[in-house]
Structure formats: structure tokens, C-alpha cells
Design a protein around this motif. Sequence first.
Motif, short mmCIF file in Angstrom:
data_model
loop_
_atom_site.label_atom_id
_atom_site.label_comp_id
_atom_site.label_asym_id
_atom_site.label_seq_id
_atom_site.Cartn_x
_atom_site.Cartn_y
_atom_site.Cartn_z
N SER A 212 3.05 104.79 149.16
CA SER A 212 3.59 104.88 150.51
C SER A 212 2.93 106.03 151.25
O SER A 212 2.58 107.04 150.65
N THR A 213 2.78 105.86 152.55
CA THR A 213 2.14 106.90 153.35
C THR A 213 2.88 107.15 154.66
O THR A 213 3.54 106.26 155.18
N GLY A 214 2.79 108.39 155.14
CA GLY A 214 3.47 108.73 156.39
C GLY A 214 4.98 108.75 156.22
O GLY A 214 5.70 108.11 156.98
N THR A 235 1.03 108.00 146.77
CA THR A 235 1.79 108.61 147.88
C THR A 235 0.85 109.53 148.67
O THR A 235 0.13 110.33 148.08
N SER A 236 0.85 109.40 149.99
CA SER A 236 0.07 110.34 150.81
C SER A 236 0.80 110.64 152.11
O SER A 236 1.67 109.89 152.52
N ASN A 237 0.42 111.76 152.72
CA ASN A 237 1.05 112.18 153.98
C ASN A 237 2.57 112.16 153.88
O ASN A 237 3.25 111.52 154.68
N LEU A 238 3.07 112.91 152.93
CA LEU A 238 4.52 113.02 152.73
C LEU A 238 4.97 114.40 153.15
O LEU A 238 4.35 115.41 152.79
C1 NAG Z 1 -2.68 110.90 156.95
O1 NAG Z 1 -2.71 111.84 158.02
C2 NAG Z 1 -4.05 112.19 158.40
C3 NAG Z 1 -4.00 113.33 159.37
O2 NAG Z 1 -2.86 113.32 160.14
C4 NAG Z 1 -4.72 110.94 158.95
O3 NAG Z 1 -6.04 111.25 159.30
C5 NAG Z 1 -4.71 109.86 157.88
O4 NAG Z 1 -5.24 108.66 158.39
C6 NAG Z 1 -3.32 109.58 157.36
N1 NAG Z 1 -3.41 108.70 156.21
C7 NAG Z 1 -2.90 107.47 156.16
C8 NAG Z 1 -3.14 106.72 154.91
O5 NAG Z 1 -2.26 107.00 157.07
#
Ligand code: NAG
Length: 400
Positions: A212-214, A235-238
Motif C-alpha cells: 500500500s502507498t500514500g 509499503t511506501s509513503n506511509l
Molecule cells: C511517494 O511520494 C513521492 C514524493 O511525494 C512521490 O514522488 C512518489 O510518486 C510517491 N510514491 C507512490 C508509489 O505513489
Amino acid sequence: MEQRTKLFLFTFLFLFANQSAILSIAVESKITYINVMSLGAKPDGKTDSTAALTSAWTAACNSSKPASIYVPKGRFLVNQQAELSGPCRNKVITMRIDGSIIAPSDYNVLGSTMFWIEFKSVDGLSIRGGFLDGKGTGLWACKAASGKSCPTGVSTLGFTNSNNIKIYGLTSLNSQLFHIVFNGCTNVKVQGVKVTAAGNSPNTDGIHLQFSTGVKILNSKISTGDDCISIGPGTSNLSIEDVICGPGHGISIGSLGRDFEEEGVQNVTVKRVTFINTQNGVRIKSWGRPSKGFVNHVVFQHATMINVQNPIVIDQNYCPDHINCPGEVSGVQINDVLYQDIHGTSATEVAVKFDCSKKNPCKGITLEDVKLNYKNQQAKSQCANAGGNSLGLIEPSSCL
Ligand SMILES: *[C@@H]1O[C@H](CO)[C@@H](O)[C@H](O)[C@H]1NC(C)=O
Ligand SMILES: *[C@@H]1O[C@H](CO)[C@@H](O)[C@H](O)[C@H]1NC(C)=O
Ligand SMILES: *[C@@H]1O[C@H](CO)[C@@H](O)[C@H](O)[C@H]1NC(C)=O
């Protein structure tokens, strides 16, 4: 405002309102309202309201206009698995819950199904308020009584492959297994959520995330028997902010690296979390097994530890019973982890422990302004295969 001006305004609004009566009807019907009681749900805690809930969902999901499902005050038994699936015809579905949704008290009814209430392939859903009672105590007792065969149990609330999900002010009580799970979700906001289960209840993670992201988890209070928040592969941007955790096992990235082909964890920020009597504070944990998994760019900031057994811990040698861990070494690479302004008390002498992989030592660990005491004495730190630096006041002194 002057009286005369007010009067003028009221007159004006009155005229305007009269002339736009037709318009206002059109405005009202821009939303489809569905009260689960109009579909047969009963607030008596006895009548199975599963069909009413799923019919309400079908109507909301099939509405071409924004839709609002309402669960009024009272106790609604949902005695079966409720699968609420999309894709839907609109992207603005709200579920407002004033009452409680109650699981069957016999844990064999749901057995080992994955979720009790599951949203699947939904885009644009807000849940506001509500109380979900997982009725987990019977299953926990079964699991605690050795020699008995018990079902795995069911997680309370799941979101699978869903986007744009908001949850405000929901309470999850006594889940049989995990309380809330996000799997394959994008753009999630969880705010003002409360999770409550006994400190010795097995596998009752508060919020679990994977692939999951964001995701934002804000202003929430989690008291449970396993991880308050567990962060799985992919998991990213958590971002986790202003959470109170305890009892429980803390906030954990992992377990990771169970599989060889595994997605990493990236861009995790944990800010202003208070841990009270938890097993861990901020933890990163991986199996001692070969894996392509990784952890990159993590910030743990402004944490308060109150009587926490392992306030700061990286454990890359996880392998219960030493089964299926050839070489007992983790393939997971941990890189760029900042611990900044972490203070409070440790319940054990070792307050900081970095037990990293022999094959892939931890890189870029930074400790900045860390102050942890053990019973008003000097605590200790332990490092194995961990590289990085420290800034500011560090207590116990850094072993990096
Ligand atoms: C996560 O955040 C970064 C910076 O805000 C952004 O460039 C990136 O696309 C985001 N990743 C996803 C997988 O949405
Ligand atoms: C969905 O709505 C359409 C009309 O808007 C209707 O014809 C159809 O039967 C509905 N489907 C379900 C499953 O309710
Ligand atoms: C992590 O954050 C960096 C910097 O903001 C960004 O470039 C990268 O795309 C993010 N990674 C993911 C998987 O979102």
C-alpha cells in the motif's frame, strides 16, 4: 451586523429561497441515502443484519450519484462475512455509523475466513464513526488453552485493492485476529481511530498494511495484544502521526524477508508517538532468510517511551524455532533510518539494539537526541553489523 442590513438580507434570502424551491429538490436528490434499517437491519443485537448491510452496499455502489449509507444507533448483529465489493458506479460513498456492528459470539461461525467485513476494489469511500465489536475473547481463550484446536480466526475490517479510503472516528473492539488491514491500497487516511483489545490477546494487530502507498494514520489510540501498527512488504509513503500505543508490541516494520521475491518498504515517517508499557517501541524486524526485500528511508521522530521493553530495536534474526532459515542470515538490506528525539524509559537494560544481518549490514543509521533511561540508571546499547552515525546527546551512548 446592523439590524436593518440583517432584515434586508433575510428578505433577500427568503425571496431567493422561494424562487429556487425547485432547484433545492434537485440539490437534495444529488445524493442517494440508504438507511440499513429500511432494508431490514434491526438494532436489537440478535437479528442477523448481514443481508441488509450488503444490500445497502450494493445500492450505494450501484448508484450513479454519490451515496450515503447510514447505520443508526443500536446494536446490529452481522453474523456472516460481509463482502462489500466494487468497482462502483460512483466514487463518493460515505458510510456513517452511529451504532455498533457486532460479530457472532461463537468464533466457529466465521472460523478462518480472512475478513469479517471486507471492502474490495473500491475507489472513494469514507467511513465515519461506528463501533465494530469482533467478539474475540472466546477465540483468545481457546488459543490460550493448550491442546485445543481453534480456528485461526477472522480479521475485523479489511480493505483490498482499494483507493481513496478515509476512516474517521471508528472504534474496533476485541478483534479475533487483526483489527484493520490495508492490502494493495493507495491514498488512505485513518484519523481518530481507536483500537481496543486485551494486552495478551494473540495476533490482534491494530492496523496492518502491505503493498500500500500514500497512507496516513493520524491521532489514533491503539491498545492491543500484538503490534499497534505492523508494516508489511510493499509499503511506501506511509506517515504515522500523533498515535498512542499500548499495551501492544509497538510499531513494527516487518516481519519482512520471509519470501525471497519480496517488495521493499520505503519512505516511512513515524512522528509524535507515545508508547506505554509496550514490548517494543519502534522496531524493524526481518527473517533470517534469503530475500530481495529491503527497508529504505525511514524516520522515527519525537517518540516518548514509557516503560518499553525494547524502545529502539532492529532484529534481523527472526526465525521462530529455527525452522526454514538456511544460514540463519537475512537478505533484507536496511538503509537510511533516522531516530530523532526519542526519549523516555526502557523496561530492560538494553534500550537500543541493532542486531543487523551479517550478510547485509545496516547502513545509514542515524541517532540524534536520544535519551532513554532504565530505572533511573544508565541503559545500554548493543550493535551487530550496524553502521551509521550519531548527533547531539545520545544516552545510552551509541554503539554505531
Ligand atoms: C511517494 O511520494 C513521492 C514524493 O511525494 C512521490 O514522488 C512518489 O510518486 C510517491 N510514491 C507512490 C508509489 O505513489
Ligand atoms: C443497478 O442500477 C441499474 C439502474 O440504475 C439497475 O438496472 C440494475 O438492476 C442495478 N443493479 C443492481 C445489482 O442493483
Ligand atoms: C520515496 O520518496 C522519494 C523522495 O520523496 C521518492 O522519490 C520515491 O519515489 C519514493 N518511493 C516510493 C516507492 O514511493
